[in-house]
Design a protein around this motif. Sequence first.
Motif, PDB file in Angstrom:
ATOM      1  N   ASP A  80      27.784 -59.875  53.340  1.00 43.78           N
ATOM      2  CA  ASP A  80      27.955 -60.465  54.656  1.00 43.78           C
ATOM      3  C   ASP A  80      27.545 -59.477  55.736  1.00 43.78           C
ATOM      4  O   ASP A  80      27.321 -58.296  55.478  1.00 43.78           O
ATOM      5  N   GLU A  81      27.486 -59.964  56.991  1.00 40.74           N
ATOM      6  CA  GLU A  81      27.118 -59.096  58.098  1.00 40.74           C
ATOM      7  C   GLU A  81      28.187 -58.026  58.317  1.00 40.74           C
ATOM      8  O   GLU A  81      29.355 -58.209  57.984  1.00 40.74           O
ATOM      9  N   ALA A  82      27.771 -56.913  58.877  1.00 37.79           N
ATOM     10  CA  ALA A  82      28.700 -55.820  59.123  1.00 37.79           C
ATOM     11  C   ALA A  82      29.504 -56.101  60.397  1.00 37.79           C
ATOM     12  O   ALA A  82      28.944 -56.271  61.469  1.00 37.79           O
ATOM     13  N   ASN A  83      30.815 -56.172  60.284  1.00 35.49           N
ATOM     14  CA  ASN A  83      31.703 -56.326  61.434  1.00 35.49           C
ATOM     15  C   ASN A  83      33.093 -55.863  61.037  1.00 35.49           C
ATOM     16  O   ASN A  83      33.306 -55.340  59.948  1.00 35.49           O
ATOM     17  N   GLU A  84      34.054 -56.076  61.910  1.00 37.69           N
ATOM     18  CA  GLU A  84      35.399 -55.583  61.631  1.00 37.69           C
ATOM     19  C   GLU A  84      36.048 -56.295  60.455  1.00 37.69           C
ATOM     20  O   GLU A  84      37.028 -55.809  59.884  1.00 37.69           O
ATOM     21  N   LYS A  85      35.536 -57.457  60.056  1.00 35.81           N
ATOM     22  CA  LYS A  85      36.101 -58.199  58.943  1.00 35.81           C
ATOM     23  C   LYS A  85      35.510 -57.765  57.599  1.00 35.81           C
ATOM     24  O   LYS A  85      35.918 -58.260  56.559  1.00 35.81           O
TER      25      LYS A  85
END
Length: 301
Positions: A80-85
Amino acid sequence: MKKTTVVLAVALAAGTTMVQAKELEVYGKINVSAQYSDEGEGSFTELKSNASRFGLKGDYALEDGLTVVYQLEWEVDPSDEANEKNIKSRNQYLGLAGAFGEVRLGRHDTALKMSQGKIDLFSDYEGDIKVLWKGENRTSNSVSYFSPSFSGFSAQVTYIAEDDPEAEDGISAALLYGDENLKDSTVYAAVAYDADVAGYDTVRASAQVKVSGFKLGAMYQTQEATDTGLERDGYLLSVAYPVGKFELKGQYQAMEDDNGFSAGADYKLGKNTKLFAWYSSFDFDTALDKDYLAVGLEHKF
């Protein structure tokens, strides 16, 4: 002479570092699959990470026969995309071990969740037992106790502090027998109970045996919502059988009128690496049916 002293000092320092490093283990696994999903409103394809994770764990000998133990583990999603989740906390604790057993303080799987052993053959996939059953909890603000083994029997208890004046503290407890990996014994069995954990009172009985190469598992669960008193019962059956480098496996699970089955195969590429494929289908009484098909790769380190 000075050079010899310096070399000796560096060697001793390196040796000390190596001894300390043995007490710390860096580990993890990456599990990614290409998946076809149909959740009742049309089908789609996706790339999924199935609880890929990394962590640190270790122990350190203290005085008086005590050992400090620790673990810090996180789930990551390389698909998945890189983010806080992208990073999510898993088991993270500090504890003490000794002749009395082991006590862990922090975030941890409950005794009831751990009591399933290896019976759920599709754990972390779409066919995970948590789809139909309650009780798969990893709780914060918890104290976990693991007893020593006595003639194959052991016990686990999890105390969950709710950290809220309006809520009740929870207790999860389990009595276990045998080896969940079926290596030291051919039988594994457990009985577990949750009291006011994540809004449910739950009783779960689990058993798995190894017969002529087959691993046969069964689980029964009854759960009651603490706010409404609604009670539901369900069961699970699983079977796994090795054929050369393959392991074939199947599983059926039900909770009242909801049910699902999964079938799949793992192919061992090496000690820590495997290819896998599986199909899962769920039939819900009051919700849309769901179907999944996946092919993927896993590597542990």
